[in-house]
Enzyme design. Structure first.
Site, PDB file in Angstrom:
ATOM      1  CG  HIS A  33      -2.633  -0.925   4.142  1.00 53.18           C
ATOM      2  ND1 HIS A  33      -3.454  -1.228   3.226  1.00 53.18           N
ATOM      3  CD2 HIS A  33      -1.882   0.479   3.549  1.00 53.18           C
ATOM      4  CE1 HIS A  33      -3.547  -0.223   2.253  1.00 53.18           C
ATOM      5  NE2 HIS A  33      -2.406   0.490   2.890  1.00 53.18           N
ATOM      6  N   GLY A 144       5.603   2.350   4.329  1.00 45.92           N
ATOM      7  CA  GLY A 144       6.154   0.512   3.646  1.00 45.92           C
ATOM      8  C   GLY A 144       7.146   1.117   2.484  1.00 45.92           C
ATOM      9  CE  LYS A 145      13.260  -1.446   3.987  1.00 43.28           C
ATOM     10  NZ  LYS A 145      13.854  -3.283   3.543  1.00 43.28           N
ATOM     11  CB  SER A 182      -0.576  -3.074  -4.494  1.00 40.42           C
ATOM     12  OG  SER A 182      -0.654  -1.707  -4.906  1.00 40.42           O
TER      13      SER A 182
END
Ligand code: PAF
Length: 283
Positions: A33, A144-145, A182
């Site tokens: 992030h 985000g990818k 994550s």
């Protein structure tokens, strides 16, 4: 950093700003992030982040209640990144009435891959993102990818609704062993955490098979996908999918598009114990 929960107050603070750069999140912030915050800063000013765990995008048996909420920690991280406003609405702020109007992405994008295993997920995501855009009115927004399909669906939504927002993709940030960062990694036991980088490793093997072994027909691709799924399953994972798709629309490639050199991406979602992880790799 100003922390604002009320939509009107947010608008008052942003009045006259027409270059705002926005990063929507569900909190429990990690380096992934924070890299998006830095990217946002390169594309506009001021940087506005949001934290909102959006009930609409969770299925009935998913982790809405247990989703990690770490607001104090998140605030400190955003302050260190020089974020100007944190928009952190409560459910009552964002959904004062039941949110009956929803954005329904097209079936061929919204109901495949993640959408097949999480029905209604992208409807919930698009609805909240459109609403957040309407609150913040940013010039650019960063996604985000890591959530590859989400990024594509939001880009298409912005295009089809002619939203005055540029959607900027941010690269996935990984731990040293390759695991994509994550918030859900926090659910993994130490044994599972040691196994988790296998998800990225298997994607690299798939890429190797497609590129180096020159698999350029649909039958070869589907065999590679099946083999990769069974390799994961043998290691104790429960794969939902490992899919080699066209980058342009996430559709399965045809023999013609493969021979024409269509750029591909491998996407995966798999459960390790109770934790469902996703990852992807462009070819
Ligand atoms: O990627 C996320 O964290 C969420 O799906 C988003 C974009 C903040 C919408 O709730």
């Amino acid at each position: 950093m100003k922390i604002i929960s009320d939509i009107q107050e947010l608008r008052d603070h942003l009045r006259g700003q027409n270059r705002a750069s926005f990063v929507p999140t569900m909190g429990n912030l990690h380096e992934g992030h924070l890299s998006l915050m830095r990217l946002a800063r390169q594309h506009g000013d001021p940087v506005v982040a949001s934290i909102f765990v959006n009930r609409l995008q969770f299925g009935p048996n998913e982790d809405f209640d247990s989703y990690p909420r770490t607001m104090q920690d998140d605030i400190e991280k955003l302050e260190r990144e020089g974020v100007y406003i944190l928009f952190a609405p409560t459910e009552r702020d964002l959904y004062p009435q039941p949110q009956e109007y929803r954005v329904d992405p097209p079936h061929q994008l919204g109901d495949i891959l993640e959408g097949e295993f999480r029905p209604g997920f992208f409807k919930g995501v698009c609805t909240v993102v459109l609403k957040l855009f309407s609150c913040v009115q940013p010039k650019v927004a960063v996604f985000g990818k890591k959530d590859y399909q989400q990024l594509m669906i939001i880009r298409q939504m912005a295009k089809q609704f002619a939203l005055p927002v540029d959607i900027i993709p941010g690269e996935t940030i990984r731990a040293e062993d390759g695991l994509a960062l994550s918030s859900r990694n926090g659910y993994l036991s130490s044994q599972e955490r040691a196994e988790a980088p296998e998800l990225q490793k298997i994607l690299q093997q798939v890429r190797h098979q497609v590129l180096d072994l020159g698999a350029r027909n649909t039958q070869a691709l589907s065999e590679i996908e099946k083999l990769a799924e069974s390799t994961l399953a043998k290691r104790g994972w429960e794969p939902d999918y490992i899919a080699i798709r066209q980058q342009s629309d996430l559709a399965p490639p045809s023999n013609e598009s493969l021979q024409g050199g269509e750029p591909l991406v491998i996407l995966t979602a798999a459960k390790l114990g109770k934790t469902r992880l996703i990852d992807n790799l462009e070819i």
